[in-house]
Design a protein around this motif. Sequence first.
Motif, mmCIF file in Angstrom:
data_model
loop_
_atom_site.group_PDB
_atom_site.id
_atom_site.type_symbol
_atom_site.label_atom_id
_atom_site.label_comp_id
_atom_site.label_asym_id
_atom_site.label_seq_id
_atom_site.Cartn_x
_atom_site.Cartn_y
_atom_site.Cartn_z
ATOM 1 N N ALA A 90 -8.842 -33.617 3.053
ATOM 2 C CA ALA A 90 -7.926 -32.648 2.441
ATOM 3 C C ALA A 90 -8.193 -32.546 0.938
ATOM 4 O O ALA A 90 -8.205 -31.442 0.374
ATOM 5 C CB ALA A 90 -6.487 -33.058 2.700
ATOM 6 N N GLN A 91 -8.442 -33.670 0.302
ATOM 7 C CA GLN A 91 -8.739 -33.669 -1.129
ATOM 8 C C GLN A 91 -10.048 -32.925 -1.408
ATOM 9 O O GLN A 91 -10.147 -32.142 -2.353
ATOM 10 C CB GLN A 91 -8.821 -35.100 -1.665
ATOM 11 N N GLN A 92 -11.053 -33.154 -0.585
ATOM 12 C CA GLN A 92 -12.331 -32.467 -0.764
ATOM 13 C C GLN A 92 -12.179 -30.964 -0.552
ATOM 14 O O GLN A 92 -12.764 -30.168 -1.285
ATOM 15 C CB GLN A 92 -13.379 -33.042 0.201
ATOM 16 N N ALA A 93 -11.389 -30.560 0.428
ATOM 17 C CA ALA A 93 -11.156 -29.136 0.668
ATOM 18 C C ALA A 93 -10.437 -28.507 -0.514
ATOM 19 O O ALA A 93 -10.776 -27.396 -0.942
ATOM 20 C CB ALA A 93 -10.348 -28.949 1.952
ATOM 21 N N GLU A 94 -9.463 -29.214 -1.056
ATOM 22 C CA GLU A 94 -8.729 -28.710 -2.218
ATOM 23 C C GLU A 94 -9.651 -28.561 -3.419
ATOM 24 O O GLU A 94 -9.610 -27.553 -4.125
ATOM 25 C CB GLU A 94 -7.574 -29.651 -2.551
ATOM 26 N N GLN A 95 -10.522 -29.537 -3.633
ATOM 27 C CA GLN A 95 -11.484 -29.472 -4.745
ATOM 28 C C GLN A 95 -12.434 -28.291 -4.553
ATOM 29 O O GLN A 95 -12.783 -27.606 -5.508
ATOM 30 C CB GLN A 95 -12.246 -30.783 -4.873
ATOM 31 N N ALA A 96 -12.869 -28.066 -3.319
ATOM 32 C CA ALA A 96 -13.770 -26.949 -3.041
ATOM 33 C C ALA A 96 -13.080 -25.619 -3.302
ATOM 34 O O ALA A 96 -13.672 -24.705 -3.886
ATOM 35 C CB ALA A 96 -14.266 -27.016 -1.596
ATOM 36 N N GLN A 97 -11.814 -25.506 -2.919
ATOM 37 C CA GLN A 97 -11.047 -24.280 -3.171
ATOM 38 C C GLN A 97 -10.877 -24.039 -4.670
ATOM 39 O O GLN A 97 -10.977 -22.927 -5.151
ATOM 40 C CB GLN A 97 -9.686 -24.350 -2.486
ATOM 41 N N GLN A 98 -10.626 -25.105 -5.414
ATOM 42 C CA GLN A 98 -10.474 -24.993 -6.861
ATOM 43 C C GLN A 98 -11.786 -24.557 -7.501
ATOM 44 O O GLN A 98 -11.790 -23.755 -8.422
ATOM 45 C CB GLN A 98 -9.995 -26.311 -7.467
ATOM 46 N N ALA A 99 -12.885 -25.078 -7.003
ATOM 47 C CA ALA A 99 -14.200 -24.710 -7.538
ATOM 48 C C ALA A 99 -14.487 -23.234 -7.284
ATOM 49 O O ALA A 99 -15.032 -22.536 -8.142
ATOM 50 C CB ALA A 99 -15.285 -25.589 -6.933
ATOM 51 N N VAL A 100 -14.116 -22.747 -6.107
ATOM 52 C CA VAL A 100 -14.326 -21.338 -5.768
ATOM 53 C C VAL A 100 -13.441 -20.465 -6.641
ATOM 54 O O VAL A 100 -13.866 -19.421 -7.133
ATOM 55 C CB VAL A 100 -14.048 -21.105 -4.256
#
Length: 104
Positions: A90-100
């Motif tokens: 979940a943390q990795q997905a959130e980081q990926a969304q923030q990067a996008v």
Amino acid sequence: MRSGRRPRASIEEQQDKSLFRAVAELARSMYLSPVAEGVETPGQAPVLRELDCGLAQGFLFARPLPAPALASLLAQQAGQAGQAQQAQQAQQAEQAQQAVAVSP
């Protein structure tokens, strides 16, 4: 592997570390997996990883248990590991969304 030279031999000490390394290499040369027994201190675990000894048992991990209690302990640990993995994903997905969201 357990050093029998004295009751509290520790692989954290250089001489004992050399002995354990030699025994582990001997086991691997015979296509065996070395197993460390009697692991009692948190300082021993990183040394075992350094020596590529992936199997260990001892009071550091758990006291002796009857089979039903062991099954419960393993199920509990598996559940905790699954929860930790889900939190990490979940943390990795959130980081990926923030990067996008930040990307132009």
